[in-house]
Design a protein around this motif. Structure first.
Motif, mmCIF file in Angstrom:
data_model
loop_
_atom_site.group_PDB
_atom_site.id
_atom_site.type_symbol
_atom_site.label_atom_id
_atom_site.label_comp_id
_atom_site.label_asym_id
_atom_site.label_seq_id
_atom_site.Cartn_x
_atom_site.Cartn_y
_atom_site.Cartn_z
ATOM 1 N N TYR A 3 2.321 1.728 -3.405
ATOM 2 C CA TYR A 3 1.278 2.219 -4.320
ATOM 3 C C TYR A 3 1.086 3.724 -4.168
ATOM 4 O O TYR A 3 1.012 4.460 -5.163
ATOM 5 N N ILE A 4 1.058 4.201 -2.919
ATOM 6 C CA ILE A 4 0.853 5.635 -2.707
ATOM 7 C C ILE A 4 2.052 6.423 -3.233
ATOM 8 O O ILE A 4 1.900 7.479 -3.847
ATOM 9 N N VAL A 5 3.271 5.885 -3.043
ATOM 10 C CA VAL A 5 4.452 6.612 -3.512
ATOM 11 C C VAL A 5 4.477 6.668 -5.037
ATOM 12 O O VAL A 5 4.715 7.726 -5.635
ATOM 13 N N TYR A 22 0.830 -1.211 0.000
ATOM 14 C CA TYR A 22 0.000 0.000 0.000
ATOM 15 C C TYR A 22 0.864 1.261 0.000
ATOM 16 O O TYR A 22 0.582 2.217 -0.736
ATOM 17 N N GLY A 23 1.946 1.242 0.782
ATOM 18 C CA GLY A 23 2.833 2.401 0.809
ATOM 19 C C GLY A 23 3.492 2.637 -0.537
ATOM 20 O O GLY A 23 3.556 3.772 -1.023
ATOM 21 N N GLY A 32 -1.806 11.704 -2.504
ATOM 22 C CA GLY A 32 -0.672 11.019 -1.924
ATOM 23 C C GLY A 32 0.612 11.573 -2.486
ATOM 24 O O GLY A 32 0.634 12.631 -3.098
ATOM 25 N N GLY A 84 10.149 9.394 -0.779
ATOM 26 C CA GLY A 84 9.571 8.276 -0.024
ATOM 27 C C GLY A 84 10.639 7.463 0.669
ATOM 28 O O GLY A 84 10.515 7.125 1.850
ATOM 29 N N GLN A 136 3.591 11.054 2.216
ATOM 30 C CA GLN A 136 2.525 10.224 2.782
ATOM 31 C C GLN A 136 2.842 8.740 2.675
ATOM 32 O O GLN A 136 2.667 7.965 3.630
ATOM 33 N N GLY A 137 3.324 8.313 1.479
ATOM 34 C CA GLY A 137 3.662 6.906 1.302
ATOM 35 C C GLY A 137 4.813 6.481 2.200
ATOM 36 O O GLY A 137 4.810 5.367 2.744
#
Lengths: 154, 88, 115
Positions: free
Chosen positions: A24-26, A21-22, A34, A132, A38-39
């Motif tokens: 993906y956000i990055v 998930y992290g 995002g 990130g 945030q990631g």
């Protein structure tokens, strides 16, 4: 003190999903809400889950402080090198030379509401990745330092 | 005595905030040309659909560089506070 | 005041709570918490300054046809959040060092020990 086996098993199962998930956000920072900060915070929360689920001595065998320091410095270095790469072409610091250039991350974008295309953005996805990496290193280093300051190690 | 002074300072600061805020209307921001430029040109110039990311990493890249440097320095300082001393 | 200005009233309340915590409490951990509350009030103030009624988030991916809220204040808010995190981590580290040295995080005890 060690957490019960329920907590440890849950942490083991959840850790890869938090990582996915992290990332993906990055990676989708230039398309969806995002970005790098945030990631990176989400990835660092996964590291925190591991640190809390296991004993201090066991978890520091997996999450080493020197590795995290290297990751943090490498992220900041990658960010600065990405920003400097524009000066090789004669443009200014932080100039986005790869945007709409047809090369990597260089697809053209029309104005207005468009569908998500990952291959756009120029230097922005690379900078997102660098930030990130830097954030996950920095937060992990801070957490490890604060944990090592507690006298009775959890 | 000191406690009363603190309470008076809190009331004064909250009142100042109230005076500042009462002049601003919610939901109708000042239409600055900079924000309009970012919304209209960020897709064509930087190729990113997310305007906030375009502002953060392209138009105001120096800001983000300083931010990353602050985070790096904070991690460095925290590590320095908890370093292992020789004499212990 | 007008009920449309509820976010600004919330900003005043949260900032007042934070300032009062910072000035009236003697516990260092609680003072750090007050500082974090003030940071939250500043973030809320920035975000609500850029809000436009009926506006959508400034992201063009499959966006509906509507006005967008101002993007610059949101970028500034992100900067503020990260710097607030960094300062809070550093202050907590100092608080832990104070506790290790003096055995207390009350500001009065630390001052009496120093004299």
């Amino acid at each position: 003190m060690q957490m019960s086996s329920i907590v440890r098993t849950t942490a083991d199962i959840l850790f890869p999903f938090i990582l996915i998930y992290g990332f993906y956000i990055v990676i989708h920072g230039h398309l969806t809400p995002g970005g790098g900060f945030q990631g990176g915070a989400v990835l660092a929360s996964g590291v925190l889950l591991l640190l809390f689920a296991y004993r201090y001595n066991e978890s520091t065998r997996i999450v080493k402080k020197t590795v995290m320091k290297t990751i943090e410095s490498g992220g900041l270095l990658l960010f600065i090198i990405t920003a400097l790469s524009a000066m090789l072409l004669g443009a200014g610091f932080f100039f986005n030379w790869a945007a709409s250039g047809g090369m990597i991350f260089g697809d053209l974008v029309a104005f207005g509401s468009t569908a998500a295309n990952l291959n756009t953005g120029g230097l922005i996805p690379i900078m997102n990745l660098a930030v990130g990496i830097e954030v996950v290193g920095a937060i992990s280093v801070i957490l490890l330092a604060l944990l090592s300051g507690i006298k009775e190690k959890i | 005595m000191r406690r009363n002074l603190s309470i008076i300072i809190v009331i004064l600061m909250v009142g100042m905030l109230g005076v500042i805020v009462s002049g601003i209307s919610f939901g109708e921001p000042v239409d600055h040309p900079m924000d309009r430029y970012f919304i209209e040109n960020s897709q064509l110039e930087s190729g990113a659909n997310n305007v906030v990311t375009a502002v953060l990493f392209d138009y105001r890249g120096f800001d983000t560089l300083g931010e990353a440097a602050v985070l790096f320095t904070a991690a460095l300082g925290t590590m320095l506070v908890f370093r292992r001393r020789r004499e212990e | 005041m007008i009920p449309e200005q509820i976010p600004y009233i919330a900003v005043i309340l949260i900032a007042g709570i934070g300032i009062a915590t910072l000035l009236l409490k003697k516990n260092i951990i609680k003072m750090i918490m007050g500082l974090a509350i003030i940071e939250g009030a500043a973030n809320l103030f920035l975000v609500s300054l850029g809000y436009r009624i009926g506006g959508i988030a400034p992201i063009f991916t499959n966006a509906p046809d509507a006005d967008m809220v101002l993007p610059t204040v949101q970028a500034m808010t992100l900067t503020n959040i990260v710097i607030g995190f960094a300062t809070t981590a550093l202050l907590l580290a100092f608080a832990m060092m104070i506790y290790r040295k003096y055995g207390s995080v009350e500001a009065n005890n630390v001052r009496r020990l120093r004299e």
